[in-house]
Write a protein that holds these residues in place. Sequence first.
Motif, PDB file in Angstrom:
ATOM      1  N   ASP A 173       0.829  -1.203   0.000  1.00  0.00           N
ATOM      2  CA  ASP A 173       0.000   0.000   0.000  1.00  0.00           C
ATOM      3  C   ASP A 173       0.864   1.253   0.000  1.00  0.00           C
ATOM      4  O   ASP A 173       1.831   1.363   0.756  1.00  0.00           O
ATOM      5  N   SER A 198     -10.849   5.832   1.826  1.00  0.00           N
ATOM      6  CA  SER A 198     -10.079   5.879   3.068  1.00  0.00           C
ATOM      7  C   SER A 198     -10.617   6.981   3.960  1.00  0.00           C
ATOM      8  O   SER A 198     -10.736   8.137   3.525  1.00  0.00           O
ATOM      9  N   GLN A 258     -10.181   2.236   4.001  1.00  0.00           N
ATOM     10  CA  GLN A 258      -8.904   2.197   4.729  1.00  0.00           C
ATOM     11  C   GLN A 258      -8.948   3.193   5.890  1.00  0.00           C
ATOM     12  O   GLN A 258      -8.675   4.370   5.726  1.00  0.00           O
ATOM     13  N   TRP A 260      -4.969   1.053   8.706  1.00  0.00           N
ATOM     14  CA  TRP A 260      -3.644   1.634   8.915  1.00  0.00           C
ATOM     15  C   TRP A 260      -3.438   1.932  10.401  1.00  0.00           C
ATOM     16  O   TRP A 260      -4.386   2.008  11.163  1.00  0.00           O
TER      17      TRP A 260
END
Length: 332
Positions: free
Chosen positions: A49, A151, A176, A204
């Motif tokens: 990523d 995200s 994300q 993350w």
Amino acid sequence: MEYRKLGRSGMYVSEIAYGNWMTHGSQIEQDTAAACVHAALDAGITTFDTADAYADTRAESALGGALKGVRRESVEILTKVYFPTGEGRNDRGLSRKHIRESINGSLRRLKTDYVDLYQAHRFDYETPLEETMQAFADVVRDGKAHYIGVSEWTAEEIRSGAALAKELNVQLVSNQPQYNMLWRVIDEEIVPACEELGISQIVWSPLAQGVLTGKYSPGKEAPAGSRATDQKGGKDTVARWLKDEVLTKVQQLQPIAADAGMPLGTMALAWVLQNPNVSAAIVGASRPEQITANAEAAGRKLEDALMKQIDEILDPVIERDPAKTDTFHARP
């Protein structure tokens, strides 16, 4: 390594993914970046990523160079668009112009004809969502991305984006968000919405910028070489966790991780992967051995009693408010 489907798609990703935010093109040199990537591959990690804005586009170039010679079909390359990549007013956001130009720049830097997942790095409140989703759909139809994701979108934004993606006949498969034992803002609204829509999480900061490895102790100086001593941005990103009340609770996790026969960092990653809506946890590394250690969390199952202990210890310092989703109402 273990692998999971990404949303309702047919594509698998590795449970541990390697991300190069804050490292490639910034904290570490290309030789070290390549060594980390190859350590990831050796550990069975196939998912990588990045984002066009990381290290002012240098992170994508570093990843593209590190993957040189690797069979393209054997890896999943994920990148993102939204944050500034230049000084112009159109060098940011999710306008059709910026998306179409940014995907071409990303592919050039990554040295590939396509990415496996193209993600909206944040929600763009200055561009009609219809324009954004149509541009993403065109990227997919042009063969420049297989799937699309988002995200740090709210549950309502994800629902709206998924509805448009369905109309446009493209697959919105992932979100994300930040997610770890201390930061659980997705649990109340986002995870239920995504489960309903067939969207999974690629998370993350599963180690809370390294805090959940136990390397930081309350009342003590940060270890030399740690993220908290990095003046290129790392110190700022970890600052929110470096509070004595948080660090004290984290240190209380050390003995229960030891009793479970694993390092605290491994337990923290395994905790994230207990959530069935999580497809992968993204880890960073500045040294190859960090990647090898993180990969040990794949496939680990934590007993219900251990999960309960973790909750009881951390409860006073856990952030659960869904309003804390990391949105920006004006473009940077």
